[in-house]
Scaffold this active site. Sequence first.
Site: not given
Ligand code: IVH
Length: 706
Positions: A44, A120, A423
Amino acid sequence: MTDALHATLLADQAEYAEAVRAAVDAAAAYYGAGDSALDDDAYDRLVRGIEAYEAAHPDQVLPGSPTGKVAGGAVTGDVPHTVPMLSLDNVFSAEELAGWAAGLERRLGRPVERWSVEPKLDGLAVSARYRGGRLVQLVTRGDGVAGEDVSHAIGTVHGLPEALSEPVTVEIRGEVLMTAAQFEEACAKRTAHDGTTFANPRSAAAGTLRAKDRPYRCEMTFFGYGALPLPPDDAGELAGRLRELPHSEIMELVARLGVRTTGATPVGVVAVTAVEQVQARVEEIAAARAGLPFGIDGIVVKADLAADQEQAGFSSRAPRWAIAYKLPAVEKITKLVDVEWNVGRTGIIAPRAVLEPVLLDGSVVTYATLHNPADITRRGLMLGDHVTVYKAGDVIPRVEAPVAHLRTGAEQPIVFPDVCPRCGGEIDASQQRWRCARGRACHAVASVSYAVGRDQLDIEGLGESRIVQLVDAGLIADFADLFTLAREQILGLDRMGETSTDNLLAAIERAKEKPLNKVFCALGVRGTGRSMSRRIARHFGSMDAIRAADAEALQAVDGIGPEKAAALVEELTELEPLIDRLVAAGVTMTEPGVAVPRAAGSDTAGSGAAAADSPEATAGPTVDLPLAGMAVVVTGAMSGPLGALSRTEMNELIERAGGRASSSVSARTSLLVAGEKAGSKRDKAATLGVRIATPEEFATLVASFI
Ligand code: IVH
């Protein structure tokens, strides 16, 4: 924290070009084999540095730059997505989050009426296509425009049913991951197969999702976070609702269709109206993180209403109506200071990494597992290396890989022992996991202590110091020797009077009456703790039947797969002389209450407690028992009719009633008995949708067995 702290400073064009190369390599490794040499934080920071440099020098932007691309431009596939699968932009602090929310409201020209906040999930984005209610295709995100068809994984992903509760055509998007329990199981399977292991749950899920012809099968879990109309059925009633409903209500709809969402977890989607509430929910989810049975790497905040989302729209990479609030990484780089080699009670010589202490997921990690010598070699680790270390929730801290570009040249090879570090004897290096050639005898004190413990033979008065005395005096080399100890031999030991000698002998005598499950458990066969030993004893009924079982027969026991069965056969062969001496000493070799089939040519009755003798009788659970086929976990304080029962007694009760007692909650748990002060197991059961009963309710269910 400010942006600057989160960006690598790039001084000139050469540094910028080098940063682009490093980021592209890292993204390719991360989205490919899942083994990037950069941890998430470092990646990042690098991308933010690249972004900052590009903003200041727009004329120098390299075409290969990862900025503005889904998955850093690393991967592609050949199944086009119906609608691009985008990424999310990140923020790293409450201020950045507030700034993003204010920016969105400015863009809309009005306040956002409702926000949704959810975890996430740290896995891989997958699109699941359902037609007429049947799961027909699974596709990875790929480059966001097209992904890879991974439909072969259908059936191994919990939470993605092959049939929905309604015959609808819809695309569900979400994350495939491994829970901590699934990860440990997957690592055990891979280690049994080729001695290697997975670096972390995310790369394990990535590899498993793609693997087509692995000889072993690992399970994964899906959590949905979105649903959209699927052509050609994109004009119907459901499609209309998916276009109009708020995100939080779409998630309820997805759950009703039978797909797992985070809705049933302590971190499910919550819709709130004020930005302060968003922040409060972010903090709640962050606080719950370490106790979750699956990994999360942030919190996703979304404008909940369809109208807000539509108006905000998308950039080329991410929606403008959603943001990821990143949490501190659970994967960090630290230094490998030393490697220790420890001998366990079965004689296994296990390497353990000594690390420069590093804070991971709320705790300081100083030691991490290194699995086995082959794994160290495969990873090319050296002493003094910077290594990536992973720890999240229940997962045991583990060293993933050396960070090759941080090498200084001062690193030293890891020296493997050439004699047993305990041992000094020979090492058996014929298997991936090295073992002292003396096996259990190498660490007799540990194996005897285990055998006489409360949950095995429960021999009172035989603490570790007494066992050390007995071993040092050459009176015992394993726990079978206890049964042939003479009174004078014990009396001859230091601090051993007449009374304590007689008490000890009486306790040893009582141990002979323990049922088969305890005797089997005392053997200390790897992978057979209390609960597995009970299952084995109930299934076979006698030690003879267990010894006669081949790997295939052993697999009839719930929880024993091909790898465990093969290992069990091997260990039981090794333990034969010890078991023979137990039989000769008159130790019980049958399980009370379990009928034993008479195997041709074998004496099935064994010794000690009598077993049913009918030739028709078959071992194993009977289906009309109240808990037949159920996996039951107990947590919290018992009360009512069960108030006086210890955990072991509760487990025995479960097994008497036909169930299988287990200590950890998983998707396969049928019932959780949760008393007062039940903690994380109750949350996890709720998360997984497992049925929960109070001790009183459970007592009614098994009343005739108490
Ligand atoms: S919404 C239009 N919700 O994070 C994009 N993504 O870094 C909508 N991810 O590609 C994504 N948890 O694979 C969404 N609760 C969540 C998520 C999530 C994990 C992932 C997903 C996305 C990536 C982006």
